[in-house]
Design a protein around this motif. Structure first.
Motif, PDB file in Angstrom:
ATOM      1  N   SER A   1       0.815  -1.223   0.000  1.00 37.83           N
ATOM      2  CA  SER A   1       0.000   0.000   0.000  1.00 37.83           C
ATOM      3  C   SER A   1       0.849   1.273   0.000  1.00 37.83           C
ATOM      4  O   SER A   1       0.332   2.369  -0.197  1.00 37.83           O
ATOM      5  N   CYS A   2       2.161   1.138   0.214  1.00 36.16           N
ATOM      6  CA  CYS A   2       3.053   2.307   0.199  1.00 36.16           C
ATOM      7  C   CYS A   2       3.367   2.762  -1.224  1.00 36.16           C
ATOM      8  O   CYS A   2       3.841   3.881  -1.433  1.00 36.16           O
ATOM      9  N   PHE A   3       3.165   1.858  -2.202  1.00 34.04           N
ATOM     10  CA  PHE A   3       3.702   2.074  -3.553  1.00 34.04           C
ATOM     11  C   PHE A   3       2.649   2.485  -4.575  1.00 34.04           C
ATOM     12  O   PHE A   3       1.490   2.062  -4.479  1.00 34.04           O
ATOM     13  N   LYS A   4       3.086   3.222  -5.563  1.00 31.85           N
ATOM     14  CA  LYS A   4       2.245   3.485  -6.734  1.00 31.85           C
ATOM     15  C   LYS A   4       2.516   2.374  -7.749  1.00 31.85           C
ATOM     16  O   LYS A   4       3.199   2.571  -8.765  1.00 31.85           O
ATOM     17  N   GLN A   5       2.057   1.171  -7.393  1.00 36.78           N
ATOM     18  CA  GLN A   5       2.199   0.010  -8.268  1.00 36.78           C
ATOM     19  C   GLN A   5       0.920  -0.792  -8.163  1.00 36.78           C
ATOM     20  O   GLN A   5       0.278  -0.811  -7.113  1.00 36.78           O
ATOM     21  N   SER A   6       0.593  -1.453  -9.250  1.00 37.32           N
ATOM     22  CA  SER A   6      -0.595  -2.277  -9.272  1.00 37.32           C
ATOM     23  C   SER A   6      -0.407  -3.504  -8.365  1.00 37.32           C
ATOM     24  O   SER A   6       0.665  -4.105  -8.372  1.00 37.32           O
ATOM     25  N   PRO A   7      -1.423  -3.875  -7.559  1.00 36.21           N
ATOM     26  CA  PRO A   7      -1.270  -5.030  -6.659  1.00 36.21           C
ATOM     27  C   PRO A   7      -0.981  -6.329  -7.426  1.00 36.21           C
ATOM     28  O   PRO A   7      -0.238  -7.170  -6.944  1.00 36.21           O
ATOM     29  N   THR A   8      -1.580  -6.459  -8.608  1.00 37.21           N
ATOM     30  CA  THR A   8      -1.190  -7.554  -9.496  1.00 37.21           C
ATOM     31  C   THR A   8      -0.451  -6.907 -10.660  1.00 37.21           C
ATOM     32  O   THR A   8      -1.030  -6.104 -11.382  1.00 37.21           O
ATOM     33  N   PRO A   9       0.839  -7.205 -10.809  1.00 33.90           N
ATOM     34  CA  PRO A   9       1.638  -6.517 -11.828  1.00 33.90           C
ATOM     35  C   PRO A   9       0.982  -6.569 -13.210  1.00 33.90           C
ATOM     36  O   PRO A   9       0.328  -7.562 -13.542  1.00 33.90           O
ATOM     37  N   PRO A  10       1.108  -5.502 -13.978  1.00 32.66           N
ATOM     38  CA  PRO A  10       0.452  -5.446 -15.288  1.00 32.66           C
ATOM     39  C   PRO A  10       1.055  -6.453 -16.269  1.00 32.66           C
ATOM     40  O   PRO A  10       2.274  -6.646 -16.310  1.00 32.66           O
ATOM     41  N   LEU A  11       0.180  -7.075 -17.019  1.00 34.61           N
ATOM     42  CA  LEU A  11       0.566  -8.068 -18.024  1.00 34.61           C
ATOM     43  C   LEU A  11       1.393  -7.404 -19.123  1.00 34.61           C
ATOM     44  O   LEU A  11       1.034  -6.335 -19.613  1.00 34.61           O
TER      45      LEU A  11
END
Ligand code: MLZ
Length: 266
Positions: A22-32
């Protein structure tokens, strides 16, 4: 070598905790990543961010693309997440009323740009819009990192590498990313919502290649001298990473010691 690093063991050994996702600006499931080498797309010129250029995918690594701007040389490749807002399908720029620009350092005469562009796009394999991701994940509302938390981070001096790192300090919306085992030579501050930092486990989810930590001990500031007795790996790093003024540490400019080979190179 890279495949042997285990976060599980490492976190146990270091007694550290992983920064929550939750700290990151990243998708919880990495983008395909459905891109293929050779596909063309539009990308912001990293050296001139107001320009939109044509780029070719020259490599794939996890959820990232290795990109090269058409008309540029092969010394300025850059890496983007597939869900980056800095890449888009060919045609997007024109649709929004813009014009495609030659990259900074265009290797031909500026006057030959229109013809170069025409030839570049003629018969090109354009990345289809469906493989782009509609938007970047939302940024967390605030900087919730804490000093000591572990993460995975792009080594900005060697951006093909993602390496184990630790939050070294906090400064408002910024975090100091310190690379484990490298005595500060590669450290940098970035915003908490930077796309260059990832939760522990990101590389193993995406299939990107997580580098193992370095082998250089970090000594307390009071003990750190150019002659400190740390474990050296001359083959990996013949350049001392201490003893030079801050900002000039790490590899000397223009003298790359490691030849970059691997799945990312064309
Ligand atoms: N051996 C190379 C790469 C070091 C990568 C460190 N990453 C945190 C060098 O010394 O430049």
């Amino acid at each position: 070598q890279a495949g042997h690093f285990s976060w599980e063991k490492y976190l146990k050994e270091t007694g550290a905790t992983a920064a929550p996702s939750s700290c990151f600006k990243q998708s919880p499931t990495p983008p395909l990543n459905e891109f293929k080498v050779g596909m063309k797309l539009e990308a912001q010129d990293p050296r001139n961010t107001t320009s939109t250029c044509i780029a070719t995918v020259v490599g794939l690594t996890g959820s990232r693309l290795r990109l090269r701007l058409d008309g540029s040389d092969n010394k300025n490749d850059f890496w983007r997440l597939v869900d980056s807002s800095e890449i888009q399908p060919i045609g997007s720029c024109e649709k929004s009323g813009g014009m495609l620009q030659p990259p900074l350092g265009f290797r031909l005469n500026a006057s030959s740009w229109p013809m170069f562009l025409l030839k570049t796009l003629n018969g090109a394999e354009m990345a289809p819009s469906r493989i782009f991701h509609k938007q970047e994940p939302p940024a967390p509302e605030q900087n919730s990192f804490q000093v000591g938390m572990k993460l995975e981070a792009v080594d900005r001096k060697n951006p093909h590498f993602i390496c184990p790192a630790t939050v070294g300090a906090l400064r408002g919306v910024e975090v100091l990313v310190t690379f484990d085992g490298w005595r500060g030579a590669f450290d940098y501050y970035c915003r908490y919502d930077s796309r260059d930092i990832f939760p522990v486990g990101w590389c193993s989810l995406t299939g990107d290649n997580l580098q193992p930590p370095g082998t250089k001990a970090v000594l307390p500031k009071s003990l750190g001298t150019p002659t400190e007795g740390s474990v050296e790996t001359p083959a990996m790093n013949p350049t001392p990473t201490v003893g030079r003024p801050p900002g000039q540490r790490g590899r000397k400019p223009g003298r790359r010691k490691t030849k970059i080979t691997g799945p990312w190179s064309q």
